[in-house]
Scaffold this motif. Structure first.
Motif, PDB file in Angstrom:
ATOM      1  N   LEU A  38      -3.471 -13.378  -0.385  1.00  0.00           N
ATOM      2  CA  LEU A  38      -4.705 -12.642  -0.667  1.00  0.00           C
ATOM      3  C   LEU A  38      -4.874 -11.490   0.325  1.00  0.00           C
ATOM      4  O   LEU A  38      -5.211 -10.366  -0.055  1.00  0.00           O
ATOM      5  N   LEU A  39      -4.634 -11.769   1.593  1.00  0.00           N
ATOM      6  CA  LEU A  39      -4.728 -10.726   2.616  1.00  0.00           C
ATOM      7  C   LEU A  39      -3.737  -9.597   2.333  1.00  0.00           C
ATOM      8  O   LEU A  39      -4.058  -8.427   2.476  1.00  0.00           O
ATOM      9  N   ARG A  40      -2.544  -9.956   1.907  1.00  0.00           N
ATOM     10  CA  ARG A  40      -1.511  -8.944   1.668  1.00  0.00           C
ATOM     11  C   ARG A  40      -1.844  -8.064   0.469  1.00  0.00           C
ATOM     12  O   ARG A  40      -1.717  -6.850   0.528  1.00  0.00           O
ATOM     13  N   VAL A  41      -2.294  -8.674  -0.626  1.00  0.00           N
ATOM     14  CA  VAL A  41      -2.546  -7.879  -1.834  1.00  0.00           C
ATOM     15  C   VAL A  41      -3.840  -7.071  -1.727  1.00  0.00           C
ATOM     16  O   VAL A  41      -4.029  -6.121  -2.484  1.00  0.00           O
ATOM     17  N   TYR A  42      -4.712  -7.444  -0.785  1.00  0.00           N
ATOM     18  CA  TYR A  42      -5.932  -6.676  -0.558  1.00  0.00           C
ATOM     19  C   TYR A  42      -5.910  -5.996   0.818  1.00  0.00           C
ATOM     20  O   TYR A  42      -6.956  -5.761   1.420  1.00  0.00           O
ATOM     21  N   SER A  43      -4.735  -5.688   1.306  1.00  0.00           N
ATOM     22  CA  SER A  43      -4.619  -4.988   2.582  1.00  0.00           C
ATOM     23  C   SER A  43      -5.435  -3.694   2.538  1.00  0.00           C
ATOM     24  O   SER A  43      -5.404  -2.971   1.541  1.00  0.00           O
ATOM     25  N   SER A  45      -4.798  -1.002   3.874  1.00  0.00           N
ATOM     26  CA  SER A  45      -3.943   0.154   4.152  1.00  0.00           C
ATOM     27  C   SER A  45      -3.954   1.150   3.000  1.00  0.00           C
ATOM     28  O   SER A  45      -4.196   0.791   1.848  1.00  0.00           O
ATOM     29  N   ALA A  46      -3.656   2.395   3.299  1.00  0.00           N
ATOM     30  CA  ALA A  46      -3.544   3.423   2.257  1.00  0.00           C
ATOM     31  C   ALA A  46      -2.390   3.093   1.308  1.00  0.00           C
ATOM     32  O   ALA A  46      -2.452   3.405   0.122  1.00  0.00           O
ATOM     33  N   GLU A  47      -1.356   2.440   1.820  1.00  0.00           N
ATOM     34  CA  GLU A  47      -0.208   2.057   0.984  1.00  0.00           C
ATOM     35  C   GLU A  47      -0.635   1.152  -0.171  1.00  0.00           C
ATOM     36  O   GLU A  47      -0.103   1.238  -1.269  1.00  0.00           O
ATOM     37  N   VAL A  48      -1.623   0.292   0.067  1.00  0.00           N
ATOM     38  CA  VAL A  48      -2.111  -0.642  -0.951  1.00  0.00           C
ATOM     39  C   VAL A  48      -3.319  -0.058  -1.680  1.00  0.00           C
ATOM     40  O   VAL A  48      -3.374  -0.066  -2.903  1.00  0.00           O
ATOM     41  N   ARG A  49      -4.276   0.438  -0.928  1.00  0.00           N
ATOM     42  CA  ARG A  49      -5.521   0.930  -1.522  1.00  0.00           C
ATOM     43  C   ARG A  49      -5.382   2.292  -2.187  1.00  0.00           C
ATOM     44  O   ARG A  49      -6.228   2.694  -2.959  1.00  0.00           O
ATOM     45  N   GLY A  50      -4.346   3.012  -1.836  1.00  0.00           N
ATOM     46  CA  GLY A  50      -4.196   4.367  -2.360  1.00  0.00           C
ATOM     47  C   GLY A  50      -4.993   5.336  -1.518  1.00  0.00           C
ATOM     48  O   GLY A  50      -5.527   4.991  -0.463  1.00  0.00           O
ATOM     49  N   HIS A  51      -5.099   6.542  -2.000  1.00  0.00           N
ATOM     50  CA  HIS A  51      -5.773   7.585  -1.230  1.00  0.00           C
ATOM     51  C   HIS A  51      -7.042   8.038  -1.931  1.00  0.00           C
ATOM     52  O   HIS A  51      -7.347   9.217  -1.993  1.00  0.00           O
ATOM     53  N   GLY A  52      -7.801   7.084  -2.469  1.00  0.00           N
ATOM     54  CA  GLY A  52      -9.074   7.402  -3.110  1.00  0.00           C
ATOM     55  C   GLY A  52      -9.018   7.233  -4.612  1.00  0.00           C
ATOM     56  O   GLY A  52      -7.954   7.179  -5.224  1.00  0.00           O
ATOM     57  N   LYS A  63       3.582 -13.933  -3.617  1.00  0.00           N
ATOM     58  CA  LYS A  63       3.125 -15.328  -3.568  1.00  0.00           C
ATOM     59  C   LYS A  63       3.556 -16.058  -2.289  1.00  0.00           C
ATOM     60  O   LYS A  63       2.815 -16.872  -1.749  1.00  0.00           O
ATOM     61  N   HIS A  64       4.746 -15.770  -1.789  1.00  0.00           N
ATOM     62  CA  HIS A  64       5.282 -16.524  -0.653  1.00  0.00           C
ATOM     63  C   HIS A  64       5.273 -15.735   0.653  1.00  0.00           C
ATOM     64  O   HIS A  64       5.946 -16.124   1.608  1.00  0.00           O
ATOM     65  N   VAL A  65       4.515 -14.642   0.711  1.00  0.00           N
ATOM     66  CA  VAL A  65       4.490 -13.826   1.920  1.00  0.00           C
ATOM     67  C   VAL A  65       3.810 -14.597   3.053  1.00  0.00           C
ATOM     68  O   VAL A  65       2.911 -15.407   2.829  1.00  0.00           O
ATOM     69  N   GLY A  66       4.294 -14.359   4.264  1.00  0.00           N
ATOM     70  CA  GLY A  66       3.722 -14.998   5.445  1.00  0.00           C
ATOM     71  C   GLY A  66       3.415 -13.955   6.500  1.00  0.00           C
ATOM     72  O   GLY A  66       3.547 -12.751   6.264  1.00  0.00           O
ATOM     73  N   LEU A  67       3.022 -14.431   7.667  1.00  0.00           N
ATOM     74  CA  LEU A  67       2.730 -13.545   8.792  1.00  0.00           C
ATOM     75  C   LEU A  67       3.768 -13.729   9.886  1.00  0.00           C
ATOM     76  O   LEU A  67       4.185 -14.848  10.171  1.00  0.00           O
ATOM     77  N   GLU A  68       4.156 -12.619  10.487  1.00  0.00           N
ATOM     78  CA  GLU A  68       5.053 -12.664  11.644  1.00  0.00           C
ATOM     79  C   GLU A  68       4.276 -12.547  12.946  1.00  0.00           C
ATOM     80  O   GLU A  68       4.693 -13.074  13.965  1.00  0.00           O
ATOM     81  N   TYR A  81       0.791  -8.507  10.742  1.00  0.00           N
ATOM     82  CA  TYR A  81       2.183  -8.121  10.529  1.00  0.00           C
ATOM     83  C   TYR A  81       2.780  -9.111   9.529  1.00  0.00           C
ATOM     84  O   TYR A  81       3.053 -10.258   9.875  1.00  0.00           O
ATOM     85  N   PHE A  82       2.941  -8.656   8.294  1.00  0.00           N
ATOM     86  CA  PHE A  82       3.439  -9.523   7.225  1.00  0.00           C
ATOM     87  C   PHE A  82       4.957  -9.592   7.273  1.00  0.00           C
ATOM     88  O   PHE A  82       5.627  -8.635   7.685  1.00  0.00           O
ATOM     89  N   ASP A  83       5.510 -10.718   6.813  1.00  0.00           N
ATOM     90  CA  ASP A  83       6.963 -10.888   6.883  1.00  0.00           C
ATOM     91  C   ASP A  83       7.733 -10.100   5.828  1.00  0.00           C
ATOM     92  O   ASP A  83       8.959 -10.127   5.808  1.00  0.00           O
ATOM     93  N   ASP A  84       7.019  -9.345   4.969  1.00  0.00           N
ATOM     94  CA  ASP A  84       7.715  -8.450   4.041  1.00  0.00           C
ATOM     95  C   ASP A  84       7.791  -7.030   4.611  1.00  0.00           C
ATOM     96  O   ASP A  84       8.170  -6.096   3.923  1.00  0.00           O
ATOM     97  N   GLY A  85       7.407  -6.881   5.894  1.00  0.00           N
ATOM     98  CA  GLY A  85       7.497  -5.589   6.559  1.00  0.00           C
ATOM     99  C   GLY A  85       6.204  -4.790   6.566  1.00  0.00           C
ATOM    100  O   GLY A  85       6.096  -3.794   7.274  1.00  0.00           O
ATOM    101  N   HIS A  86       5.205  -5.207   5.802  1.00  0.00           N
ATOM    102  CA  HIS A  86       3.946  -4.462   5.742  1.00  0.00           C
ATOM    103  C   HIS A  86       3.132  -4.736   7.010  1.00  0.00           C
ATOM    104  O   HIS A  86       2.923  -5.882   7.381  1.00  0.00           O
ATOM    105  N   ASP A  87       2.668  -3.668   7.652  1.00  0.00           N
ATOM    106  CA  ASP A  87       1.871  -3.849   8.868  1.00  0.00           C
ATOM    107  C   ASP A  87       0.939  -2.665   9.150  1.00  0.00           C
ATOM    108  O   ASP A  87       0.569  -2.418  10.285  1.00  0.00           O
ATOM    109  N   SER A  88       0.547  -1.947   8.104  1.00  0.00           N
ATOM    110  CA  SER A  88      -0.209  -0.720   8.359  1.00  0.00           C
ATOM    111  C   SER A  88      -1.713  -0.827   8.119  1.00  0.00           C
ATOM    112  O   SER A  88      -2.411   0.173   8.206  1.00  0.00           O
TER     113      SER A  88
END
Length: 131
Positions: A38-43, A45-52, A63-68, A81-88
Motif C-alpha cells: 500500500l505504501l509503495r503504490v501510494y508513494s 513521489s512524482a514518479e508515482v503521483r505524476g506531475h499534477g 504485491k511482494h515488495v518489501g523495505l530495505e 527505501y523499497f526493495d524494488d529500488g524506489h526511494d524518492s
C-alpha cells in the motif's frame, strides 16, 4: 483560515519483515500496521503521483515488495527505501496517518484502478512455453 493540525509523530516505528508491514505506534496507545505494498503504490513521489492533474502512474506487480531501509526526514516525515529500488518519496506524518486510518478506501481505489487497467498486483514473471 487556520492551518491544519499536524499529525502526531509516532513514538514507535517498526518494520515487520515477514508480514511486510510498517507499524506505527503513538503515545495515545493507538497502533496501525500499513502493508508495504500500500505504501509503495501510494508513494508521494512524482514518479508515482505524476506531475499534477490525472498523471498518476498506476503501480503494478507490487504485491511482494518489501523495505530495505527507513530513515527519518527531519521531524516531519519518513523516507522509505523499497526493495524494488524506489526511494524518492517522503511520507509525512500526516500522510502516513491518512493512509493508516483510511486503508480500506485506498485499497478499494487501487483494486478498481488495477481492474480497469486489466493489470495485476502480482509481479510479472517469466513464462515458459512447453515444448
Amino acid at each position: 483560515m487556520n492551518a491544519p493540525t499536524p499529525a502526531p509523530i509516532p513514538s514507535r516505528v517498526h518494520y515487520h519483515k515477514q508480514s511486510r508491514e510498517l507499524e506505527l505506534g503513538y503515545s495515545s496507545g493507538e497502533t496501525y500496521r500499513l502493508p508495504v505494498e500500500l505504501l509503495r503504490v501510494y508513494s508521494p513521489s512524482a514518479e508515482v503521483r505524476g506531475h499534477g492533474g490525472d498523471s498518476a502512474v498506476l503501480q503494478v506487480g507490487k504485491k511482494h515488495v518489501g523495505l530495505e531501509n527507513i530513515t527519518q526526514a527531519g521531524n516531519y516525515a519518513l523516507k522509505l527505501y523499497f526493495d524494488d529500488g524506489h526511494d524518492s518519496g517522503l511520507f509525512s506524518w500526516n500522510y502516513l496517518l491518512e493512509l493508516a486510518t483510511h486503508q480500506q478506501a485506498y485499497w478499494d481505489n487501487y483494486f478498481k484502478r488495477l481492474e480497469d487497467a486489466g493489470a495485476s498486483r502480482e509481479p510479472a514473471g517469466i513464462h515458459f512455453k512447453q515444448l
